[in-house]
Design an enzyme around this catalytic site. Structure first.
Site, PDB file in Angstrom:
ATOM      1  CB  THR A 139      -0.900  -0.010   1.265  1.00  0.00           C
ATOM      2  OG1 THR A 139      -1.480   1.284   1.435  1.00  0.00           O
ATOM      3  CG2 THR A 139      -0.115  -0.315   2.525  1.00  0.00           C
ATOM      4  CE1 TYR A 187      -3.673  -2.314   5.410  1.00  0.00           C
ATOM      5  CE2 TYR A 187      -3.358  -0.029   4.722  1.00  0.00           C
ATOM      6  CZ  TYR A 187      -3.607  -1.354   4.407  1.00  0.00           C
ATOM      7  OH  TYR A 187      -3.784  -1.717   3.094  1.00  0.00           O
TER       8      TYR A 187
HETATM    9  N1  LIG Z   1      -8.829  -1.170  -0.989  1.00  0.00           N
HETATM   10  C1  LIG Z   1      -7.755  -0.380  -1.126  1.00  0.00           C
HETATM   11  O1  LIG Z   1      -7.860   0.819  -1.504  1.00  0.00           O
HETATM   12  C2  LIG Z   1      -6.380  -0.920  -0.836  1.00  0.00           C
HETATM   13  C3  LIG Z   1      -5.275  -0.067  -0.991  1.00  0.00           C
HETATM   14  C4  LIG Z   1      -3.998  -0.570  -0.747  1.00  0.00           C
HETATM   15  C5  LIG Z   1      -3.834  -1.901  -0.362  1.00  0.00           C
HETATM   16  N2  LIG Z   1      -4.911  -2.701  -0.193  1.00  0.00           N
HETATM   17  C6  LIG Z   1      -4.675  -4.091   0.210  1.00  0.00           C
HETATM   18  O2  LIG Z   1      -5.298  -4.940  -0.742  1.00  0.00           O
HETATM   19  C7  LIG Z   1      -5.765  -6.139  -0.137  1.00  0.00           C
HETATM   20  C8  LIG Z   1      -7.201  -6.381  -0.520  1.00  0.00           C
HETATM   21  O3  LIG Z   1      -7.995  -5.265  -0.118  1.00  0.00           O
HETATM   22  P1  LIG Z   1      -9.571  -5.307  -0.270  1.00  0.00           P
HETATM   23  O4  LIG Z   1     -10.038  -3.897  -0.268  1.00  0.00           O
HETATM   24  O5  LIG Z   1      -9.951  -6.216  -1.383  1.00  0.00           O
HETATM   25  O6  LIG Z   1      -9.950  -5.975   1.132  1.00  0.00           O
HETATM   26  P2  LIG Z   1     -11.108  -7.010   1.509  1.00  0.00           P
HETATM   27  O7  LIG Z   1     -11.297  -6.911   2.984  1.00  0.00           O
HETATM   28  O8  LIG Z   1     -12.288  -6.811   0.621  1.00  0.00           O
HETATM   29  O9  LIG Z   1     -10.440  -8.411   1.144  1.00  0.00           O
HETATM   30  C9  LIG Z   1      -9.566  -9.104   2.009  1.00  0.00           C
HETATM   31  C10 LIG Z   1      -9.931 -10.588   1.930  1.00  0.00           C
HETATM   32  O10 LIG Z   1      -9.009 -11.336   2.732  1.00  0.00           O
HETATM   33  C11 LIG Z   1      -9.718 -12.266   3.547  1.00  0.00           C
HETATM   34  N3  LIG Z   1      -8.887 -12.518   4.741  1.00  0.00           N
HETATM   35  C12 LIG Z   1      -8.422 -11.619   5.649  1.00  0.00           C
HETATM   36  N4  LIG Z   1      -7.679 -12.246   6.598  1.00  0.00           N
HETATM   37  C13 LIG Z   1      -7.662 -13.568   6.265  1.00  0.00           C
HETATM   38  C14 LIG Z   1      -7.042 -14.717   6.828  1.00  0.00           C
HETATM   39  N5  LIG Z   1      -6.319 -14.657   7.951  1.00  0.00           N
HETATM   40  N6  LIG Z   1      -7.223 -15.912   6.216  1.00  0.00           N
HETATM   41  C15 LIG Z   1      -7.956 -16.008   5.074  1.00  0.00           C
HETATM   42  N7  LIG Z   1      -8.570 -14.957   4.495  1.00  0.00           N
HETATM   43  C16 LIG Z   1      -8.422 -13.750   5.081  1.00  0.00           C
HETATM   44  C17 LIG Z   1     -11.047 -11.588   3.811  1.00  0.00           C
HETATM   45  O11 LIG Z   1     -12.084 -12.477   4.164  1.00  0.00           O
HETATM   46  C18 LIG Z   1     -11.321 -10.881   2.478  1.00  0.00           C
HETATM   47  O12 LIG Z   1     -12.017 -11.715   1.576  1.00  0.00           O
HETATM   48  C19 LIG Z   1      -5.510  -5.968   1.362  1.00  0.00           C
HETATM   49  O13 LIG Z   1      -4.321  -6.653   1.673  1.00  0.00           O
HETATM   50  C20 LIG Z   1      -5.338  -4.474   1.520  1.00  0.00           C
HETATM   51  O14 LIG Z   1      -4.499  -4.179   2.597  1.00  0.00           O
HETATM   52  C21 LIG Z   1      -6.179  -2.242  -0.427  1.00  0.00           C
END
Ligand SMILES: NC(=O)c1ccc[n+]([C@@H]2O[C@H](COP(=O)([O-])OP(=O)(O)OC[C@H]3O[C@@H](n4cnc5c(N)ncnc54)[C@H](O)[C@@H]3O)[C@@H](O)[C@H]2O)c1
Length: 325
Positions: free
Chosen positions: A117, A141
């Protein structure tokens, strides 16, 4: 068909990436404990309902599907919650993630793409921000994300596990076909909050901070459409499967947009007002976060194609108006 293990494939970005992998001829095998994800979002391959720490389930998936590469999305990502409960974030985003990476190594997997991120950079000293900018996160985070980047670095020295780290800026938009989309609870991202306020399904929007040193006083971010992000993951997997070495890439558009610009564009695109008010700055919100995207353009042959403001808003609003989960 080459199978790719997708940890977190039931989440917002993971599900879109599974669709893109499938369209590119790969079989996405999702591993997800559904803590924030949705079973209904897993449509393009099997779902293994398991935690990142479930070594047996991971080894079985690797062997059943002849997995040679993985993408790791599975993490907690609420900045505010992370400041109140840092241990929860380090436990999942570093501890469980490390267990996952160890199981991959044990199963002979040699390639992993990791969702990092822009929060890794903290308050940037240079804009646009290049990948070699100092890493100085201002919340747990961001700290947990760069801690796992380091885990991957050191595991790559000890084992034949190559990585691609993608540092996303602000992921937004939704599937243009309306099959999947963003359904976070609580929702903290600007575009879905704007859409919910406009549609009357959410509260009026609060714009935090009007005294930043930007063109209209509101904070600047770099918004990247989830379809473009998904394409970056497919390109990253392909590069590693072709033998590419470990590398870090920013994923953004390279263009900054203020909160006010997003708000006024949304009112035009949606043809209705977005009820809103103004509040003070939120602690820990950097003034401007814009990606330097020269490296990803040159080395992954990737370009943002769907991240114009109108497409971001139109696809997000269509999803918000007709959510499937
Ligand atoms: N949304 C954004 O703008 C953004 C920006 C930068 C980075 N990210 C990173 O991208 C990734 C995805 O983000 P997102 O918005 O799709 O999030 P999200 O919460 O929609 O998806 C995360 C998924 O991981 C699963 N998960 C979490 N912990 C788990 C575990 N211990 N075992 C198995 N499954 C697990 C959740 O059930 C979920 O389906 C994350 O790592 C987030 O930090 C997101």
């Amino acid at each position: 068909m080459t199978a790719v293990l997708v940890a977190g494939g039931a989440g917002f970005i993971g599900a879109q990436t599974c669709k893109a992998l499938s369209q590119a001829g790969y079989l996405p095998v999702t591993l997800d404990n559904l803590v924030t994800g949705y079973e209904a979002a897993v449509k393009w391959g099997p779902l293994i309902k398991a935690d990142l720490r479930d070594r047996e389930a991971i080894l079985k998936a690797i062997s059943d599907h002849k997995i040679t590469s993985a993408i790791h999305f599975a993490a907690y990502s609420l900045v505010g919650e992370s400041t109140k409960n840092p241990a929860k974030y380090y436990d999942n985003n570093v501890g469980a993630a490390t267990a996952f990476a160890s199981a991959l190594v044990e199963g002979g997997v040699e390639a992993i793409v990791f969702s990092s991120t822009a929060a890794a950079y903290g308050i940037p000293t240079v804009t646009p921000i290049p990948e070699d900018h100092v890493l100085a996160p201002i919340n747990p985070y961001g700290g947990s994300k760069i801690a796992f980047e380091q885990v991957l670095h050191w595991m790559g020295q000890a084992h034949p596990l190559r990585h691609t780290i993608l540092r996303y800026f602000n992921a937004a938009g939704a599937d243009p076909d309306g099959e999947i989309g963003e359904s976070h609870d609580p929702e903290t991202h600007l575009i879905p909050l704007i859409c919910q306020a406009a549609l009357g399904t959410g509260k009026p929007l609060t714009v935090f901070g009007t005294d930043y040193d930007t063109k209209d006083g509101t904070a600047v971010r770099d918004y990247i459409h989830v379809v473009d992000l998904a394409a970056a993951h497919v390109a990253a997997v392909k590069r590693l499967l072709d033998g590419g070495s470990s590398r870090i890439f920013n994923v953004g558009t390279g263009e900054g947009v203020t909160v006010k610009e997003m708000l006024t564009t949304a009112e035009k695109v949606l043809g209705r007002p977005v009820p809103h008010s103004y509040g003070p700055r939120r602690e820990g919100d950097p003034q401007s976060l814009v990606a330097d995207v020269k490296r990803i353009r040159a080395e992954l042959d990737w370009e943002a194609k769907h991240s114009d403001l109108e497409t971001l808003i139109r696809t997000a609003a269509a999803w918000q108006a007709n959510k499937k989960y």
